[in-house]
Design an enzyme around this catalytic site. Structure first.
Site, PDB file in Angstrom:
ATOM      1  N   LYS A 158       3.321   0.974  -5.095  1.00  0.00           N
ATOM      2  CA  LYS A 158       4.182   0.377  -6.117  1.00  0.00           C
ATOM      3  C   LYS A 158       3.454   0.219  -7.453  1.00  0.00           C
ATOM      4  O   LYS A 158       3.968   0.604  -8.510  1.00  0.00           O
ATOM      5  CB  LYS A 158       4.707  -0.991  -5.640  1.00  0.00           C
ATOM      6  CG  LYS A 158       5.528  -0.946  -4.368  1.00  0.00           C
ATOM      7  CD  LYS A 158       6.145  -2.298  -4.035  1.00  0.00           C
ATOM      8  CE  LYS A 158       5.109  -3.381  -3.769  1.00  0.00           C
ATOM      9  NZ  LYS A 158       4.301  -3.088  -2.566  1.00  0.00           N
ATOM     10  N   THR A 159       2.265  -0.366  -7.402  1.00  0.00           N
ATOM     11  CA  THR A 159       1.525  -0.595  -8.646  1.00  0.00           C
ATOM     12  C   THR A 159       1.040   0.717  -9.248  1.00  0.00           C
ATOM     13  O   THR A 159       1.042   0.886 -10.475  1.00  0.00           O
ATOM     14  CB  THR A 159       0.338  -1.539  -8.384  1.00  0.00           C
ATOM     15  OG1 THR A 159       0.822  -2.757  -7.797  1.00  0.00           O
ATOM     16  CG2 THR A 159      -0.399  -1.854  -9.672  1.00  0.00           C
TER      17      THR A 159
ATOM     18  N   ASP B  22       0.801  -1.230   0.000  1.00  0.00           N
ATOM     19  CA  ASP B  22       0.000   0.000   0.000  1.00  0.00           C
ATOM     20  C   ASP B  22       0.830   1.275   0.000  1.00  0.00           C
ATOM     21  O   ASP B  22       0.301   2.355   0.292  1.00  0.00           O
ATOM     22  CB  ASP B  22      -0.971   0.036   1.200  1.00  0.00           C
ATOM     23  CG  ASP B  22      -2.065  -1.010   1.085  1.00  0.00           C
ATOM     24  OD1 ASP B  22      -2.401  -1.373  -0.058  1.00  0.00           O
ATOM     25  OD2 ASP B  22      -2.574  -1.459   2.128  1.00  0.00           O
TER      26      ASP B  22
ATOM     27  N   HIS C  77       3.992  -8.722  -0.841  1.00  0.00           N
ATOM     28  CA  HIS C  77       5.347  -8.962  -0.362  1.00  0.00           C
ATOM     29  C   HIS C  77       5.803 -10.373  -0.721  1.00  0.00           C
ATOM     30  O   HIS C  77       6.939 -10.576  -1.184  1.00  0.00           O
ATOM     31  CB  HIS C  77       5.394  -8.759   1.155  1.00  0.00           C
ATOM     32  CG  HIS C  77       6.704  -9.132   1.779  1.00  0.00           C
ATOM     33  ND1 HIS C  77       7.876  -8.442   1.529  1.00  0.00           N
ATOM     34  CD2 HIS C  77       7.033 -10.135   2.642  1.00  0.00           C
ATOM     35  CE1 HIS C  77       8.863  -8.998   2.218  1.00  0.00           C
ATOM     36  NE2 HIS C  77       8.382 -10.030   2.887  1.00  0.00           N
TER      37      HIS C  77
END
Length: 427
Positions: free
Chosen positions: A59-60, A56, A119
């Site tokens: 990254k995306t 959260d 992760h």
């Protein structure tokens, strides 16, 4: 998009997740890419970049922003967050990994980018998935600073040989106090230094990927600055064809004329008739000369990365070139009995062991075509490792195996994989 052949998989470094037969865009100049355009230096190799960081932290969203903003500015194909997160999971030896691949480019060169939302997928991907990352973008939220998953992924990236790193401080639009940015950056640089990276020199870009996706000029500029830092901080990767010749031996055929013929697929590099080569991986290393090359039933003067071939070895007996050994350029690789590696032990649900691995546990280690028994040595403060976890271990093999830093291997029991490792220190 196209089906990847065996030759292309080896030639362009597509191992692990990007398996033969997978449908995806080929790297570099392998195919006409969505990011190809006039002005892009086509001869430059594309680095493989991965995003790491705590869940959260964005990254995306950053991966989407890179494709979207750079597509607006330089051309290419934008990818939304939904498109990236909806990518199907892929399997490596039965282990599911959800890793999305996107592409983007600057005027200097193109980039291949791997994003793992979780992760666990990030860890599995670094150990057993795509080829070794050339660089990582550490994403740290300005509202939370460094978190545990980021520490673990950064440790892993350093141990597995990732040489270049750029930091993106995300969610800066949510922070009103400018001093907070300086505090977070200081914590980031301290962690980088403790992790073995040049903390004082690593570029740190402050921005907001979400606002950049919304088209706000100030935050779009932060994405462009990040891409510029990638251009300046990440060297061009070495391509498989440019690496020293290496071919694992798959089978051996003696000939009546006294030569021995071995078959295999070239992992990287080029071999030519008349080249001096070494046979590495046994108790003794033998030096010989390539007396001839055959491909598809025809003689050839040379063979290259990704190609299957038969190589005739002068003055070598069949027992000196058995399966599991490698042919290599002299001095480029050595045989070892000890190693230190990062290993992921899949959970029982993934087909792994149902019980913990204890210190001294013996299993079969598979390196390329070699199979050898080895004993696992856990860290002093660890009594056992549970399936589903990753850990740094040492291992002692019963006989030498040709290995180099970054070599991947599989640990098997009763024919099924129970561990996947990447070696980073041969002993």
């Amino acid at each position: 998009m196209k089906k990847i052949t065996r030759r292309e998989a080896f030639q362009y470094g597509l191992t692990g997740i990007a398996a033969i037969g997978t449908t995806l865009a080929l790297p570099a100049a392998a195919t006409a890419s969505a990011v190809s355009r006039p002005g892009l230096a086509a001869e430059r190799a594309r680095p493989l970049v991965g995003t790491i960081g705590h869940v959260d932290h964005g990254k995306t969203t950053l991966a989407s922003a890179l494709t979207t903003v750079l597509a607006r500015k330089y051309g290419g194909t934008a990818r939304s967050v939904d498109q990236i997160t909806s990518a199907p999971a892929e399997e490596v030896d039965g282990i599911s990994i959800r890793a999305s691949r996107v592409e983007y480019a600057t005027p200097a060169r193109g980039y291949a980018h791997v994003d793992c939302a979780s992760h666990a997928d990030c860890v599995k991907n670094m150990i057993m998935g795509t080829p070794r990352l050339d660089a990582v973008i550490l994403v740290v939220s300005a509202t939370d600073s460094i978190m545990p998953q980021a520490r673990e992924q950064l440790r892993l990236a350093r141990k597995l040989g990732v040489g270049s790193i750029v930091v993106f401080m995300s969610k800066c639009d949510l922070v009103d106090d400018p001093e907070m940015f300086d505090l977070v950056e200081m914590e980031i640089r301290e962690l980088l230094t403790r992790s073995g990276f040049p903390g004082d020199d690593v570029p740190v870009v402050r921005g907001s990927a979400l606002k950049a996706l919304d088209g706000e000029d100030h935050w779009e500029d932060s994405i462009v600055r990040l891409a510029t830092q990638l251009d300046g901080s990440v060297p061009d990767p070495q391509q498989p064809l440019d690496k020293p010749f290496l071919m694992p031996v798959e089978s051996v055929v003696p000939r009546s004329d006294g030569t021995t013929v071995v078959t295999g697929t070239i992992e990287h590099g080029t071999i030519r008739t008349g080249d001096e080569i070494e046979i590495v991986g046994g108790e003794q290393t033998y030096r010989t000369t390539c007396a001839g090359i055959e491909q598809w039933g025809k003689t050839s003067d040379s063979a290259h990365s990704g190609e299957s071939c038969r190589v005739a070895l002068q003055g070598i007996r069949p027992e000196q070139a058995e399966r599991g050994l490698v042919l290599a350029r002299p001095g480029s690789i050595t045989a070892r009995t000890g190693l230190e590696a990062e290993v992921y032990f899949p959970s029982q649900e993934e087909g792994g062991r149902g019980t913990a691995v204890e210190n001294g546990h013996r299993s079969q280690f598979h390196f390329r075509t070699a199979e050898v028994t080895g004993a696992i040595e856990l860290p002093e403060d660890v009594k056992s490792i549970r399936p589903g976890d990753n850990i740094t271990v040492k291992a002692t093999l019963l006989r030498p195996v040709a290995m180099d830093n970054g070599a991947r291997f599989t640990i098997r029991e009763n024919g099924r994989p129970v561990g996947f490792g990447m070696e980073f220190t041969a002993r």
